[in-house]
Scaffold this active site. Sequence first.
Site, PDB file in Angstrom:
ATOM      1  N   ASP A 146      -0.339   7.406  -3.538  1.00 34.85           N
ATOM      2  CA  ASP A 146      -1.287   7.079  -3.955  1.00 34.85           C
ATOM      3  C   ASP A 146      -1.689   8.367  -5.136  1.00 34.85           C
ATOM      4  OD1 ASP A 146      -1.671   3.589  -2.513  1.00 34.85           O
ATOM      5  OD2 ASP A 146      -3.458   4.865  -2.247  1.00 34.85           O
ATOM      6  N   HIS A 192       0.976  -1.422  -0.044  1.00 35.60           N
ATOM      7  CA  HIS A 192      -0.100  -0.029  -0.303  1.00 35.60           C
ATOM      8  C   HIS A 192       0.920   1.463  -0.014  1.00 35.60           C
ATOM      9  CE1 HIS A 192      -3.985  -2.145  -0.038  1.00 35.60           C
ATOM     10  NE2 HIS A 192      -3.192  -2.515   1.221  1.00 35.60           N
TER      11      HIS A 192
END
Length: 375
Positions: free
Chosen positions: A169, A139
């Site tokens: 992200d 992540h």
Amino acid sequence: MNAAPDGARSGPLVGLRVVELDAIGPLPHAAQVLADLGADVVRIERPPGRALKIGDPGEPDHGLRGRRSVAADLKTPEGRATVTSLAARADVFVEGMRPGVAERLGVGPEELTVRNPSLIYARVTGWGQTGPLAQTPGHDINYISLSGALHAMGRAGEPPAPPLNLVGDYGGGSMLLLVGILSALYERARSGRGQVVDSAMVDGAVLLSQPLLALRATGGWADERAANLLDGGAPFYDTYSCADARFIAVGALEPQFFRALLDGLGLQPTWGDQYDRAAWPTMRHAFQARFAERSRDEWAEKFDGTDACVTPVLTYAEAARHPHLTARSTFVEVGGVVQAAPAPRFSRTPAGAPRSPTPLESAPVDEIFSDRAPR
């Protein structure tokens, strides 16, 4: 339901047709930006009950604004046919699956470009399509930790502080993906040919760090946290607690702004030069003591209209009500929910108001993008 006519949209990307495979993280954010700017984005979702989503499955996902959705099970021939039919009429296809998965499902670049050689096939992953970690899950925090960026964030003597998931992200993921898509479209205008865009969040995090890497190369940046101008090391570029336990942000880097800061604080310097690091502890102590004397909003009013580069640290709820952001309509309300307005802004082709997500399409696939024949 028929295809949404381009006349119902506005923005510089009107006429651009995009197919998005459902995912979480940077991919839906990039698709939202494309839709905000006028592209007709159709999202392929897993069948009901298997859709990817963070949060309460019963609540609407406002991150999916601006596009239509079609259900398709890629594990079935019918689902694959839906995707290939839409991709044959599209300009851009975006997916965020682990490397090799799209190929195994029959919707990889080779399969889709057979019918549409001008298709831009854009994919985003954490580690990229190649390399030893390509198949490893992760992540945002993992990608930026390996890039070096996470190590630079936080207070001295404390663990690195995760910067939400804005760096990996979105900054390094969706924004880099968008740059890749638009660059490939620009090149296609000359060559007429599509290509694959491999966007990796770890690459993006390193790219965002290039200005700091340039400073580091010349001795202007140290690897220690809170030891540099922009990481909280400098007392004139930091946040301070006020009398009401709320915070004020100080960004007085240049000498003229630093002088305005001292004037607003009513301080007479007892230290040396602003950039003398030996003086920074004394300077910081003076700033901490003075900011603790008043509330955040009192200091914000005190510095309003000055060149001191001092601003209140606002919550999202407060930011939506700030006069400057209100005047620019930086926040908008969509479906009764406060959201970010489309950005950037364009003089001739402004983006329209964002649209709430639409229910799954029930029309035949051939009626979607119906004004464009397969290529």
